[in-house]
Design an enzyme around this catalytic site. Structure first.
Site, short mmCIF file in Angstrom:
data_model
loop_
_atom_site.label_atom_id
_atom_site.label_comp_id
_atom_site.label_asym_id
_atom_site.label_seq_id
_atom_site.Cartn_x
_atom_site.Cartn_y
_atom_site.Cartn_z
N LEU A 1 4.17 8.55 3.17
CA LEU A 1 3.67 9.80 3.87
C LEU A 1 2.14 9.26 4.16
O LEU A 1 1.50 8.92 2.94
CB LEU A 1 3.54 11.03 3.09
CG LEU A 1 4.87 11.72 2.82
CD1 LEU A 1 4.91 12.89 1.92
CD2 LEU A 1 5.77 12.03 4.17
N HIS A 2 1.61 9.12 5.11
CA HIS A 2 0.04 8.82 5.43
C HIS A 2 -0.46 9.52 6.59
O HIS A 2 -1.51 9.36 6.80
CB HIS A 2 -0.04 7.27 5.60
CG HIS A 2 0.51 6.74 6.98
ND1 HIS A 2 1.85 6.59 7.29
CD2 HIS A 2 -0.12 6.47 8.16
CE1 HIS A 2 1.81 6.17 8.38
NE2 HIS A 2 0.81 6.14 8.96
N ARG A 3 0.35 9.99 7.32
CA ARG A 3 -0.17 10.76 8.70
C ARG A 3 -1.00 11.89 8.68
O ARG A 3 -0.90 12.74 7.43
CB ARG A 3 1.07 11.10 9.81
CG ARG A 3 1.61 10.09 10.43
CD ARG A 3 2.51 10.49 11.50
NE ARG A 3 3.01 9.27 11.97
CZ ARG A 3 2.69 8.55 12.81
NH1 ARG A 3 1.45 8.80 13.39
NH2 ARG A 3 3.44 7.30 13.23
N ARG B 1 -5.30 5.18 2.13
CA ARG B 1 -5.98 6.17 2.94
C ARG B 1 -5.73 7.42 2.02
O ARG B 1 -6.34 8.78 2.07
CB ARG B 1 -5.74 6.58 4.28
CG ARG B 1 -4.45 7.31 4.68
CD ARG B 1 -4.33 7.21 6.21
NE ARG B 1 -5.06 8.11 6.98
CZ ARG B 1 -5.21 9.56 7.16
NH1 ARG B 1 -4.32 10.08 6.48
NH2 ARG B 1 -5.94 10.04 8.16
#
Ligand code: UD1
Length: 359
Positions: free
Chosen positions: A202-204, A237
């Site tokens: 998951l990165h959005r 991130r």
């Protein structure tokens, strides 16, 4: 000798370089790789390039992170100077990142022809920075290579038929080539059994930004309740976010590990029972590898997967996630790669470039 500049900035763009580069070089084209520096951690750049057999990029613009305007503007300024010096016959850029948009703006002002690979994808959600990046790039460039028929339809609806062709998905060409080199040693190092674990990425912003931390938590607790061990290689991130969760015992079946290499990821995708992700690239790779993909997107996207049941989108709360997982479990496992061009996208892109007289 014709000269092409390929611009990359983010990891998924890098992954699409090798096969098309090889085909262009075979045609006698000089290939110059510019990395904008949007991604800079070694796992996202140097180590990745090594696995892909690419070596160092010819030029690294080293822009690093910043606000969208700042990052895009910095790429524009540095890329303009580089392109003026190189004077390429044409430029190729992939996808929908800030590096993509910056390239489209610079090349269109310099009047250097631009081929946009992975054109025509639409989420119809302007909250996503990628959506505006893609639309503007598809309109600014001279040639669009659409990965799937639906993308070509989108381009036609926007009046771009004359400069758009269906080529297939370059990510699949690279997937087929590199799948044979997948690094299965990762199973041993992470203590996983094939088909005995879930893979999570998951990165959005919509799932991981500080303002959406409840969403992140909801997704993780849903996956934890499936009971199966899960491995979550996390994007740099979200390092800060993960630090808050990794010792929380309610997520115990989930193991957070720093981002893995591309070849390790290919092994993990192939061996997973279910892939839980918000990455468009990883969901495609999961389906191609015969795994199930559950996508955490706010809007329906990759409709071809949804219609065939190869993947499901989990938009809502726990209950709707459960329903989506049930539907996914019931769906047929293996998807046809034909919809994505059967690994011949690079060949078709070269044909398109020849027919237009670019090479
Ligand atoms: C970008 C793309 C996204 C793509 C993703 C793939 C845009 C708008 N988004 O998102 O479409 O799916 O790449 O990975 O271009 N950071 C690091 N190390 C790095 C790179 C980034 O720590 O090597 C951190 C920084 O805090 C940075 C943040 O990640 O501010 C966001 O990076 P950025 O490249 O702007 O966007 P991604 O989320 O990676």
């Amino acid at each position: 000798m014709k000269k092409v500049v390929r611009v990359v900035g983010a990891r998924p763009q890098y992954m699409q370089v090798p096969i098309l580069k090889q085909k262009l070089v075979e045609q006698g084209v000089k290939h110059i790789l510019i990395h904008t520096g949007q991604h800079y951690d070694s796992i996202m750049t140097g180590e990745l390039a090594q696995e892909l057999g690419l070596g160092e990029p010819d030029i690294n613009l080293k822009v690093g992170s910043g606000t969208h305007a700042n990052q895009t503007a910095q790429i524009m300024i540095r890329l303009e100077a580089a392109l003026l010096e190189i004077a390429p016959d044409f430029v190729i850029v992939d996808g929908d990142t800030n590096s993509t948009l910056a390239t489209a703006l610079v090349t269109s002002k310099l009047r250097i022809p631009l081929l946009h690979v992975e054109a025509g994808i639409r989420d119809f959600d302007r909250d996503r920075p990628e959506e505006i990046n893609r639309i503007l790039t598809d309109h600014a460039c001279e040639l669009n290579a659409a990965p799937i028929p639906r993308a070509l339809d989108n381009l036609r609806h926007e009046g771009l038929a004359d400069k758009s062709e269906l080529t297939g998905d370059l990510l699949l060409d690279n997937f087929i080539h590199f799948e044979t080199k997948a690094d299965s040693s990762v199973f041993k190092s992470l203590g996983l059994k094939e088909r005995g674990y879930n893979l999570i990425t998951l990165h959005r912003p919509e799932n991981t930004d500080v303002a959406n931390v409840l969403r992140f938590k909801e997704i993780l607790s849903f996956i934890a309740k499936t009971g199966l061990p899960s491995v979550f290689p996390f994007h740099p991130r979200i390092t800060g976010l993960v630090a808050d969760f990794k010792n929380d015992s309610s997520f115990a079946p989930i193991r957070f590990v720093p981002a893995v290499t591309y070849l390790q990821m290919l092994a993990l995708v192939r061996g997973a029972q279910t892939v839980f992700t918000d990455s468009g690239g990883l969901s495609r790779e999961a389906v191609w590898a015969g795994s199930k993909a559950m996508m955490f997107f706010k809007v329906d996207t990759w409709h071809d997967f949804l219609e065939r049941g190869w993947a499901q989108i989990a938009k809502g709360n726990h209950a709707t996630m459960e329903q989506a997982l049930d539907r996914l479990t019931a769906a047929p496992p293996m998807a046809s790669q034909a919809l994505f061009g059967s690994g011949r996208a690079s060949e078709r892109i070269v044909q398109m470039l020849r027919s237009k007289g670019w090479i």
